[in-house]
Scaffold this motif. Structure first.
Motif, PDB file in Angstrom:
ATOM      1  N   SER A  18       4.664 -31.264  16.603  1.00  0.00           N
ATOM      2  CA  SER A  18       5.560 -30.835  15.546  1.00  0.00           C
ATOM      3  C   SER A  18       6.304 -29.595  16.011  1.00  0.00           C
ATOM      4  N   THR A  19       7.211 -29.110  15.188  1.00  0.00           N
ATOM      5  CA  THR A  19       7.993 -27.956  15.579  1.00  0.00           C
ATOM      6  C   THR A  19       7.310 -26.646  15.258  1.00  0.00           C
ATOM      7  N   GLU A  20       6.257 -26.672  14.451  1.00  0.00           N
ATOM      8  CA  GLU A  20       5.533 -25.457  14.142  1.00  0.00           C
ATOM      9  C   GLU A  20       4.065 -25.658  14.490  1.00  0.00           C
ATOM     10  N   ARG A 134       5.931 -19.149  17.991  1.00  0.00           N
ATOM     11  CA  ARG A 134       7.241 -18.752  17.505  1.00  0.00           C
ATOM     12  C   ARG A 134       7.232 -17.286  17.078  1.00  0.00           C
ATOM     13  N   MET A 135       8.429 -16.735  16.924  1.00  0.00           N
ATOM     14  CA  MET A 135       8.532 -15.367  16.439  1.00  0.00           C
ATOM     15  C   MET A 135       7.814 -15.242  15.101  1.00  0.00           C
ATOM     16  N   GLY A 136       7.057 -14.186  14.960  1.00  0.00           N
ATOM     17  CA  GLY A 136       6.258 -13.993  13.763  1.00  0.00           C
ATOM     18  C   GLY A 136       4.869 -14.577  13.870  1.00  0.00           C
ATOM     19  N   ASP A 137       4.650 -15.448  14.840  1.00  0.00           N
ATOM     20  CA  ASP A 137       3.327 -16.037  15.042  1.00  0.00           C
ATOM     21  C   ASP A 137       3.013 -16.111  16.529  1.00  0.00           C
ATOM     22  N   ARG A 160      -9.425 -16.965  26.446  1.00  0.00           N
ATOM     23  CA  ARG A 160      -9.645 -16.404  25.116  1.00  0.00           C
ATOM     24  C   ARG A 160      -8.347 -15.793  24.592  1.00  0.00           C
ATOM     25  N   GLU A 161      -8.266 -15.677  23.266  1.00  0.00           N
ATOM     26  CA  GLU A 161      -7.153 -14.940  22.682  1.00  0.00           C
ATOM     27  C   GLU A 161      -7.455 -13.454  22.762  1.00  0.00           C
ATOM     28  N   ASN A 162      -6.414 -12.659  23.019  1.00  0.00           N
ATOM     29  CA  ASN A 162      -6.605 -11.219  23.112  1.00  0.00           C
ATOM     30  C   ASN A 162      -7.042 -10.633  21.767  1.00  0.00           C
ATOM     31  N   ALA A 163      -7.897  -9.631  21.817  1.00  0.00           N
ATOM     32  CA  ALA A 163      -8.474  -9.055  20.606  1.00  0.00           C
ATOM     33  C   ALA A 163      -7.436  -8.352  19.749  1.00  0.00           C
ATOM     34  N   GLU A 164      -6.296  -7.959  20.327  1.00  0.00           N
ATOM     35  CA  GLU A 164      -5.286  -7.213  19.579  1.00  0.00           C
ATOM     36  C   GLU A 164      -4.732  -8.000  18.402  1.00  0.00           C
ATOM     37  N   SER A 165      -4.837  -9.322  18.435  1.00  0.00           N
ATOM     38  CA  SER A 165      -4.331 -10.137  17.332  1.00  0.00           C
ATOM     39  C   SER A 165      -5.452 -10.552  16.374  1.00  0.00           C
ATOM     40  N   GLY A 166      -6.592  -9.856  16.470  1.00  0.00           N
ATOM     41  CA  GLY A 166      -7.681 -10.122  15.543  1.00  0.00           C
ATOM     42  C   GLY A 166      -8.576 -11.274  15.944  1.00  0.00           C
TER      43      GLY A 166
END
Length: 240
Positions: A18-20, A134-137, A160-166
């Motif tokens: 999908s686009t999002e 996308r921008m904002g996410d 892993r996802e970086n901790a800065e984004s929670g």
């Protein structure tokens, strides 16, 4: 980021998107065991000189084909659906004097938005970062080398996802390399399943999402860079 889409009448149903996109599994996913049902598994095997095929476990079918090239002007890594010459899903360029870049889509026909695959330290190839969304996410993710034997040409890694984004630190992907000199099998990818967001409702994708394709592309790019440095060392060209 718009990614590859299925073509009506073709066999590209595995890359429907999908686009999002939302990038992480739901918070209720707590397992970091890559053998759990939260992860997809792909066996990585040699395909001729330098190229790779990605297949489901215990299957002879080729799900993805990875073409690696050092020819000037060509992408360093091209991920295609099915056999060699199949529908191109994305490309990655390893920079010699510039940054590594990665994007989803076919550069011969699509307007690709390229992301940076950045080496975190100038002193080691053990950690790479990229952003996706996308921008904002937009979120930032890190491939971290967990093991590389002295004479091996590819690492074991975790994403892993970086901790800065929670992020909570859970493992999103794993690559375990096979170091056998004469082994046809190169390793195994374990990729946590992505999610598709449509009309505000989240659901698990049955097919491969843009997120999962980006994980495979960045992982294969890091592996290819490691293999190139190993070849340079064997030929006396250094490479670190």
């Amino acid at each position: 980021m718009a990614g590859p889409t299925s073509r009506s009448g073709d066999s590209d149903t595995l890359c429907s998107t999908s686009t999002e996109m939302t990038l992480l599994p739901p918070p209720t996913y707590s397992s970091s065991d890559p053998t759990s049902n939260d992860f997809r598994t792909l066996t990585v095997s040699n395909a001729g000189i330098g190229n790779l095929i990605l297949s489901p476990p215990s299957s002879s079918s080729t799900l993805f084909y990875v073409k690696n090239s050092q020819w000037p002007g060509n992408p360093s890594v091209t991920l295609s659906l099915g056999a060699k010459g199949g529908h191109i899903l994305g490309v990655l360029k390893l920079g010699v004097f510039s940054e590594n870049t990665v994007g989803l889509g076919n550069p011969n026909r699509d307007n690709i938005d390229y992301e940076s695959l950045r080496r975190v330290s100038n002193w080691t190839h053990g950690t790479y970062e990229f952003e996706f969304g996308r921008m904002g996410d937009r979120r930032r993710f890190t491939w971290q080398r967990t093991r590389q034997p002295l004479f091996a040409d590819q690492p074991d890694m975790e994403l892993r996802e970086n901790a800065e984004s929670g992020a909570d630190g859970q493992v999103l992907a794993v690559y375990k390399g096979c170091q056998g000199l004469w082994s046809t099998k190169r390793g195994t990818f374990y990729v946590r399943r992505g999610l598709d967001r449509q009309a505000g409702v989240e659901k698990k994708l049955e097919d491969w999402s843009n997120w999962e394709l980006m994980v495979l592309l960045t992982g294969c790019g890091i592996i290819e860079g490691s293999r190139r440095r190993a070849r340079a060392r064997r030929s006396g060209g250094g490479g670190g």
